[in-house]
Design a protein around this motif. Structure first.
Motif, PDB file in Angstrom:
ATOM      1  N   ARG A   1       6.480  12.749 -12.170  1.00 30.27           N
ATOM      2  CA  ARG A   1       7.739  12.000 -12.122  1.00 30.27           C
ATOM      3  C   ARG A   1       7.398  10.539 -12.388  1.00 30.27           C
ATOM      4  N   ILE A   2       7.022  10.289 -13.636  1.00 27.96           N
ATOM      5  CA  ILE A   2       6.439   9.007 -14.023  1.00 27.96           C
ATOM      6  C   ILE A   2       7.412   7.842 -13.822  1.00 27.96           C
ATOM      7  N   GLU A   3       8.685   8.031 -14.161  1.00 26.80           N
ATOM      8  CA  GLU A   3       9.649   6.936 -13.989  1.00 26.80           C
ATOM      9  C   GLU A   3       9.731   6.500 -12.529  1.00 26.80           C
ATOM     10  N   LYS A   4       9.733   7.484 -11.636  1.00 26.04           N
ATOM     11  CA  LYS A   4       9.766   7.187 -10.198  1.00 26.04           C
ATOM     12  C   LYS A   4       8.456   6.508  -9.772  1.00 26.04           C
ATOM     13  N   ALA A   5       7.340   6.956 -10.325  1.00 23.59           N
ATOM     14  CA  ALA A   5       6.042   6.330 -10.034  1.00 23.59           C
ATOM     15  C   ALA A   5       6.064   4.866 -10.454  1.00 23.59           C
ATOM     16  N   ILE A   6       6.605   4.599 -11.632  1.00 30.53           N
ATOM     17  CA  ILE A   6       6.680   3.219 -12.133  1.00 30.53           C
ATOM     18  C   ILE A   6       7.555   2.366 -11.218  1.00 30.53           C
TER      19      ILE A   6
ATOM     20  N   THR B   1       0.834  -1.206   0.000  1.00 32.05           N
ATOM     21  CA  THR B   1       0.000   0.000   0.000  1.00 32.05           C
ATOM     22  C   THR B   1       0.870   1.257   0.000  1.00 32.05           C
ATOM     23  N   ASP B   2       1.908   1.255   0.822  1.00 30.28           N
ATOM     24  CA  ASP B   2       2.807   2.415   0.881  1.00 30.28           C
ATOM     25  C   ASP B   2       3.453   2.668  -0.480  1.00 30.28           C
ATOM     26  N   TYR B   3       3.985   1.608  -1.102  1.00 34.37           N
ATOM     27  CA  TYR B   3       4.609   1.766  -2.424  1.00 34.37           C
ATOM     28  C   TYR B   3       3.597   2.309  -3.431  1.00 34.37           C
ATOM     29  N   ASN B   4       2.386   1.789  -3.392  1.00 28.16           N
ATOM     30  CA  ASN B   4       1.341   2.235  -4.313  1.00 28.16           C
ATOM     31  C   ASN B   4       1.024   3.721  -4.097  1.00 28.16           C
ATOM     32  N   ASN B   5       0.860   4.111  -2.834  1.00 30.64           N
ATOM     33  CA  ASN B   5       0.529   5.503  -2.528  1.00 30.64           C
ATOM     34  C   ASN B   5       1.649   6.450  -2.948  1.00 30.64           C
ATOM     35  N   ILE B   6       2.885   6.041  -2.710  1.00 32.02           N
ATOM     36  CA  ILE B   6       4.024   6.868  -3.119  1.00 32.02           C
ATOM     37  C   ILE B   6       4.065   6.990  -4.636  1.00 32.02           C
ATOM     38  N   ALA B   7       3.778   5.900  -5.331  1.00 33.48           N
ATOM     39  CA  ALA B   7       3.740   5.938  -6.805  1.00 33.48           C
ATOM     40  C   ALA B   7       2.703   6.938  -7.294  1.00 33.48           C
ATOM     41  N   LEU B   8       1.549   6.968  -6.656  1.00 38.65           N
ATOM     42  CA  LEU B   8       0.497   7.890  -7.081  1.00 38.65           C
ATOM     43  C   LEU B   8       0.897   9.350  -6.854  1.00 38.65           C
ATOM     44  N   VAL B   9       1.645   9.608  -5.778  1.00 43.31           N
ATOM     45  CA  VAL B   9       2.131  10.972  -5.546  1.00 43.31           C
ATOM     46  C   VAL B   9       3.150  11.345  -6.618  1.00 43.31           C
ATOM     47  N   TYR B  10       4.073  10.435  -6.919  1.00 40.24           N
ATOM     48  CA  TYR B  10       5.052  10.734  -7.968  1.00 40.24           C
ATOM     49  C   TYR B  10       4.366  10.961  -9.314  1.00 40.24           C
TER      50      TYR B  10
ATOM     51  N   TYR C   1       8.098   2.626  -8.001  1.00 39.90           N
ATOM     52  CA  TYR C   1       7.388   2.273  -6.774  1.00 39.90           C
ATOM     53  C   TYR C   1       6.195   1.365  -7.057  1.00 39.90           C
ATOM     54  N   LEU C   2       5.517   1.591  -8.154  1.00 40.35           N
ATOM     55  CA  LEU C   2       4.363   0.760  -8.465  1.00 40.35           C
ATOM     56  C   LEU C   2       4.771  -0.680  -8.748  1.00 40.35           C
ATOM     57  N   LYS C   3       5.899  -0.868  -9.399  1.00 39.33           N
ATOM     58  CA  LYS C   3       6.394  -2.231  -9.659  1.00 39.33           C
ATOM     59  C   LYS C   3       6.676  -2.967  -8.346  1.00 39.33           C
TER      60      LYS C   3
END
Length: 188
Positions: free
Chosen positions: A144-149, A130-139, A151-153
């Motif tokens: 900052r799509i690369e950073k979002a990807i 959940t934390d990784y997902n939430n951080i990805a959504l903020v990025y 964390y989402l991975k």
């Protein structure tokens, strides 16, 4: 005597949760506040952490963002004072969500990172995903799509490992959207 008052407080707080669940938010808040009065009298910090957090979330549902933040910060403060790691993580994650929804992305990221550190330390995989997902959504909001990807991975990997298919599918959908944002339709 302490145990009796603690049970009474829990019962009142549970009633608040029931009100909350059916959308009777004012009644829910009144129940949580009654529970808090008892918890203060018996110095039940765990009850205070929970009820303050519940008022915060209910206030957020009512659109009262400042009130929500106030009560969640109270919950966080008591959790930190008592070294209640789970309470710190929950309040931090909830504050991150509120700050993200209001566009204060720097604070959202700060609170999500705080929750992430705790989830990593406790090897709490569900919360970590959940934390990784939430951080990805903020990025993503920060473009900052690369950073979002990145964390989402991480979130997807854990959700697949945990066989959490519903959450994994939602994360895969977000991942596809991120790749589309980058113009990488072949990967999306």
């Amino acid at each position: 005597k302490y145990k009796i008052f603690q049970m009474l407080s829990n019962s009142i707080a549970n009633k608040g949760f029931e009100f909350d669940h059916i959308g009777e938010y004012d009644s829910a808040i009144n129940s949580y506040k009654k529970s808090i009065l008892i918890d203060k009298k018996i110095n039940n910090d765990q009850g205070l952490i929970t009820s303050y957090s519940n008022i915060g979330l209910t206030s957020y549902n009512l659109g009262k963002v400042d009130t929500a933040i106030y009560y969640l910060e109270l919950s966080l403060s008591i959790a930190e004072k008592n070294n209640n790691i789970e309470g710190v993580a929950i309040a931090s994650n909830n504050l991150g969500t509120i700050y993200s929804s209001t566009g204060n992305l720097a604070l959202a990221l700060e609170y999500y990172q705080k929750s992430l550190v705790i989830s990593e330390k406790n090897n709490d995989l569900e919360s970590l995903a959940t934390d990784y997902n939430n951080i990805a959504l903020v990025y993503d909001k920060l473009n900052r799509i690369e950073k979002a990807i990145e964390y989402l991975k991480k979130s997807i990997e854990i959700r697949v490992e945990l066989s959490n298919e519903l959450e994994a599918r939602a994360s895969y959908a977000n991942l596809s959207a991120f790749y589309l944002d980058l113009g990488q339709q072949n990967i999306a």
